[in-house]
Design an enzyme around this catalytic site. Structure first.
Site, PDB file in Angstrom:
ATOM      1  N   ASN A  43       0.832  -1.212   0.000  1.00  0.00           N
ATOM      2  CA  ASN A  43       0.000   0.000   0.000  1.00  0.00           C
ATOM      3  C   ASN A  43       0.866   1.261   0.000  1.00  0.00           C
ATOM      4  OD1 ASN A  43      -2.222  -1.659   0.296  1.00  0.00           O
ATOM      5  ND2 ASN A  43      -2.387  -1.342   2.506  1.00  0.00           N
ATOM      6  N   GLY A 223      -5.726   9.569  13.550  1.00  0.00           N
ATOM      7  CA  GLY A 223      -6.987   9.248  12.875  1.00  0.00           C
ATOM      8  C   GLY A 223      -7.686  10.506  12.396  1.00  0.00           C
ATOM      9  N   ASP A 253      -1.107   3.837   5.811  1.00  0.00           N
ATOM     10  CA  ASP A 253      -0.175   3.534   4.709  1.00  0.00           C
ATOM     11  C   ASP A 253      -0.119   4.703   3.728  1.00  0.00           C
ATOM     12  OD1 ASP A 253       0.207   1.070   5.843  1.00  0.00           O
ATOM     13  OD2 ASP A 253      -1.373   0.123   4.643  1.00  0.00           O
ATOM     14  N   SER A 283      -7.516   9.006   0.910  1.00  0.00           N
ATOM     15  CA  SER A 283      -7.591   7.539   0.802  1.00  0.00           C
ATOM     16  C   SER A 283      -8.799   6.980   1.568  1.00  0.00           C
ATOM     17  CB  SER A 283      -6.304   6.890   1.311  1.00  0.00           C
ATOM     18  OG  SER A 283      -6.294   6.880   2.725  1.00  0.00           O
TER      19      SER A 283
HETATM   20  P1  ADP Z   1      -3.943   3.925  10.837  1.00  0.00           P
HETATM   21  O1  ADP Z   1      -4.691   3.832   9.549  1.00  0.00           O
HETATM   22  O2  ADP Z   1      -2.545   3.412  10.756  1.00  0.00           O
HETATM   23  O3  ADP Z   1      -4.701   3.381  12.026  1.00  0.00           O
HETATM   24  P2  ADP Z   1      -4.748   6.621  11.570  1.00  0.00           P
HETATM   25  O4  ADP Z   1      -6.114   6.111  11.856  1.00  0.00           O
HETATM   26  O5  ADP Z   1      -4.067   7.419  12.634  1.00  0.00           O
HETATM   27  O6  ADP Z   1      -3.726   5.486  11.140  1.00  0.00           O
HETATM   28  O7  ADP Z   1      -4.850   7.502  10.247  1.00  0.00           O
HETATM   29  C1  ADP Z   1      -3.697   7.943   9.545  1.00  0.00           C
HETATM   30  C2  ADP Z   1      -3.975   9.287   8.926  1.00  0.00           C
HETATM   31  O8  ADP Z   1      -5.080   9.165   8.025  1.00  0.00           O
HETATM   32  C3  ADP Z   1      -4.380  10.388   9.879  1.00  0.00           C
HETATM   33  O9  ADP Z   1      -3.231  11.005  10.445  1.00  0.00           O
HETATM   34  C4  ADP Z   1      -5.133  11.319   8.942  1.00  0.00           C
HETATM   35  O10 ADP Z   1      -4.228  12.062   8.165  1.00  0.00           O
HETATM   36  C5  ADP Z   1      -5.850  10.333   8.007  1.00  0.00           C
HETATM   37  N1  ADP Z   1      -7.210   9.991   8.460  1.00  0.00           N
HETATM   38  C6  ADP Z   1      -7.598   8.880   9.131  1.00  0.00           C
HETATM   39  N2  ADP Z   1      -8.939   8.900   9.395  1.00  0.00           N
HETATM   40  C7  ADP Z   1      -9.400  10.054   8.854  1.00  0.00           C
HETATM   41  C8  ADP Z   1     -10.690  10.672   8.758  1.00  0.00           C
HETATM   42  N3  ADP Z   1     -11.779  10.110   9.296  1.00  0.00           N
HETATM   43  N4  ADP Z   1     -10.772  11.871   8.115  1.00  0.00           N
HETATM   44  C9  ADP Z   1      -9.687  12.464   7.575  1.00  0.00           C
HETATM   45  N5  ADP Z   1      -8.441  11.934   7.625  1.00  0.00           N
HETATM   46  C10 ADP Z   1      -8.306  10.752   8.255  1.00  0.00           C
END
Ligand code: ADP
Length: 299
Positions: A43, A223, A253, A283
């Site tokens: 990814n 997140g 990713d 994404s």
């Molecule tokens: P992982 O997918 O590894 O659990 P995160 O959930 O922290 O990591 O998400 C990684 C990044 O993706 C965040 O720092 C943000 O930039 C983006 N992201 C994740 N969820 C959202 C959301 N609901 N809206 C906007 N951006 C998001």
């Protein structure tokens, strides 16, 4: 020469989207399923390639139908496959993913397959390409000794190294001195520091603790709240893009890929983080992991 080398796994993501993630013992009727490319390493390589980065993927797959999906994905995205070992006696990895269609949140079971047999003795060719790269990006889905050996070699040869410490698992202290950028999400940051991350202040404390272990720079992804960055002096907090998230599989990713791409273009740190944040946000607006990575024109 590839600017960026990504060591990691490919798995076929078999995802089921439904009104909720079923509880233990529960059966629900979902609404859609999809089989697409996944695996953190793949990814991240796709995210970099779609932004226009020159990327080399180092991995191991089988010659089964999911192995074909792997090669097609890499070729379609113009990723160098010379360092993908194909072994007819091994299975390509797969992941079972359950997605809650309302929140986009997921639960995942990964079967690593072929790359779980990776040994230091079989990666001489791969090591040479890592040595020549500007950036080396990896995660924790491969045997630790291989990951450590590659990180160490990358660092000794002047590469910038990024470790996305996912999935969270114990790593020997020796790892820390070879990492320039450490990119946990909230749960992973808690795992490595024991600090539960609920706000910016917690993130700051966790980052300080990680820096004290010898890691140079920390990016904690938060997140839908965005991210926190610290190098021990400069600290940055960026809010996530406001998007309608339908599937957050692969958001981390996308983030790591976007960040590596920014670094390879020698952008200042804030700009690298903005690119990563944007790529990751976008994404989440599409279903799937590898297939949900945006293209340069989208950002
Ligand atoms: P992982 O997918 O590894 O659990 P995160 O959930 O922290 O990591 O998400 C990684 C990044 O993706 C965040 O720092 C943000 O930039 C983006 N992201 C994740 N969820 C959202 C959301 N609901 N809206 C906007 N951006 C998001």
């Amino acid at each position: 020469m590839s600017e960026i080398s990504v060591l990691g796994i490919f798995v076929a993501d078999i995802s089921f989207s439904g009104p909720k993630i079923p509880a233990v013992g529960e059966t629900i009727l979902g609404n859609k399923y999809n089989i697409g490319p996944g695996g953190k390493g793949c990814n991240q390589a796709v995210a970099i390639a779609r932004l226009g980065g020159k990327v080399n993927f180092i991995s191991k797959i089988g010659t089964d139908s999911y192995g074909k999906l792997a090669l097609n994905t890499l070729l379609k995205n113009k990723i160098n496959t010379e360092n993908v070992i194909q072994d007819p006696n091994l299975q390509t990895g797969v992941a079972g993913i359950l997605v809650d269609k309302n929140s986009g949140k997921n639960a995942i079971n990964v079967i690593v397959g072929a790359p779980s047999t990776f040994k230091i003795s079989e990666i001489d060719d791969q090591i040479n390409i890592i040595k020549k790269s500007k950036i080396f990006l990896t995660q924790l889905e491969l045997p630790k000794e291989v990951t450590l050996y590659c990180l160490k070699t990358a660092k000794e040869n002047g590469c910038l190294t990024i470790l996305n410490p996912a999935p969270a698992s114990e790593i020997p202290n020796e790892f820390y001195s070879y990492i320039d950028y450490f990119t946990p999400n909230e749960t992973e940051a808690e795992f490595y520091t024991g600090i539960k991350i609920t706000n910016e202040k917690d993130a700051q404390q966790a980052a300080d603790k990680l820096i004290n272990l010898g890691i140079k720079k920390i990016i904690i992804t938060l997140g839908e709240k965005g991210l926190f960055y610290s190098d021990g002096n400069e600290e940055l907090y960026l809010k996530a893009s406001s998007v309608k998230a339908i599937d957050t599989t692969g958001a981390g990713d996308a983030f790591n890929g976007g960040f590596a791409f920014g670094l390879s273009k020698e952008k200042p740190i804030k700009e690298c983080l903005e690119i990563a944040n944007k790529v990751a946000g976008l994404s989440t607006t599409k279903l799937g992991a590898g297939d949900s990575m945006p293209f340069f024109k989208d950002i």
